[in-house]
Scaffold this active site. Structure first.
Site, PDB file in Angstrom:
ATOM      1  N   ARG A   1     -49.031  -1.734  14.313  1.00 45.65           N
ATOM      2  CA  ARG A   1     -49.838  -2.274  15.427  1.00 45.65           C
ATOM      3  C   ARG A   1     -50.965  -3.108  14.825  1.00 45.65           C
ATOM      4  NH1 ARG A   1     -54.480  -0.975  18.085  1.00 45.65           N
ATOM      5  NH2 ARG A   1     -54.513  -1.125  20.351  1.00 45.65           N
TER       6      ARG A   1
ATOM      7  N   LYS B   1     -59.638  -1.748  11.076  1.00 45.44           N
ATOM      8  CA  LYS B   1     -60.412  -0.533  11.317  1.00 45.44           C
ATOM      9  C   LYS B   1     -61.537  -0.328  10.298  1.00 45.44           C
ATOM     10  CE  LYS B   1     -57.381   1.792  14.484  1.00 45.44           C
ATOM     11  NZ  LYS B   1     -56.394   2.823  14.769  1.00 45.44           N
TER      12      LYS B   1
END
Ligand code: YH5
Length: 303
Positions: free
Chosen positions: A262, A227
């Protein structure tokens, strides 16, 4: 944290063991991945990628056809069904691990559940009309995630008085709404939603205080992989260059109580968590602490 050796999450008949951290491998079916050059997903390539992640140590595969990255445009129901359902139908009979579907649309949830998915992973925490009912009727688990705003604009000006308290309250409210709709607590997984309407500072506060969410008595899932926060922290523009930072963050998350991570980079994360799992049982436990050892005063007393 202590892992319960009898714990598992029932994913519509397939078990996700929670007595150790579980890796959720990301299978992104948006047109930029696994497309045959056009707008269709190449099913065989996508299934092969999922099977490779399972081989690398993924305990669950998360299949998604809607991009929820900052600035991403919404996708229609038919388009999302077309991307996701053929891959689920090809993958589910070929693997033993549970598969989750990353969607917010009740129509996609119902079709995916019919195909046999064991978890609905909803970044909008079942807030769409009919989403609660779509999951409630099934034996699947659900991941309820926090997001501030909507993907198109969520990173424009994230704003909280107290980010940890506000995300905590939101998740507690969504648990109550889910329970009211007939989704038992033992089916619920919680996610603070890293990067979803959060600045770098908000993300770091959530990661440092992850243990607070464990109070809600549901497994904690985190999605930190590749991210933008790592772009900012490490000066890495390309998501593929954020692997080391993502692995470090997954490890910190597990140390702070996350049970499901995840990730895109399953093999690298599995290695890091193997090191963690080897050290973890050696940590001092409360019952190992000496009850009547000498006090500091005894040790320094001169006679
Ligand atoms: C999540 O956190 N995230 S999709 C932007 C990136 C890299 C990756 C380049 N689905 C989550 O993975 N589901 C997504 O910058 C999720 N938790 C749960 N439960 C976004 C994503 C990504 C976005």
């Amino acid at each position: 944290m202590d892992f319960d050796t009898t714990a598992y999450l029932d994913c519509a008949g397939r078990r996700l063991r929670l007595d150790r951290p579980a890796i959720m491998g990301v299978l992104n079916l948006t047109p930029d991945s696994f497309s045959d050059g056009g707008r269709y997903v190449d099913v065989d390539t996508a299934v092969a990628a999922a099977l490779q992640m399972i081989d690398d140590g993924a305990a669950i595969i998360d299949v998604g056809g809607e991009s929820t990255r900052p600035g991403a445009q919404p996708v229609g129901i038919d388009e999302e069904l077309e991307r996701v359902i053929p891959v689920l139908e090809a993958l589910l009979p070929r693997c033993a691990v549970p598969v989750s579907v990353d969607t917010s649309k009740p129509e996609v949830m119902r079709a995916a559940l019919k195909a046999g998915v064991g978890m609905v992973n909803d970044v909008r925490a079942l807030s769409a009309e009919g989403a609660m009912a779509a999951v409630s009727d099934s034996g699947a688990a659900v991941c309820l995630m926090h997001m501030q705003g909507i993907p198109q604009t969520m990173q424009h000006s994230p704003d909280y008085a107290e980010v940890v308290a506000e995300v905590h309250r939101y998740l507690a409210d969504r648990i109550l709404a889910a329970e009211f709709a007939g989704i038992e607590r033992k089916r619920i997984v919680l996610d603070p939603g890293f990067g979803f309407g959060k600045t770098l500072d908000h993300n770091l506060s959530l990661l440092a205080n992850l243990q607070r969410f464990a109070e809600l008595d549901c497994p904690i899932l985190v999605g930190l992989s590749r991210k933008s926060m790592f772009g900012e922290l490490c000066g890495r523009q390309a998501p593929a260059d954020r692997v080391s930072a993502s692995v470090a963050a997954a490890l910190i998350a597990v140390q702070h109580g996350a049970t499901i991570v995840r990730v895109h980079d399953v093999a690298a994360t599995a290695d890091a968590l193997a090191v963690w799992a080897a050290v973890e049982p050696k940590r001092p436990r409360l019952q190992d602490a000496p009850s009547k050892g000498p006090s500091l005063a005894d040790l320094f007393e001169d006679d």
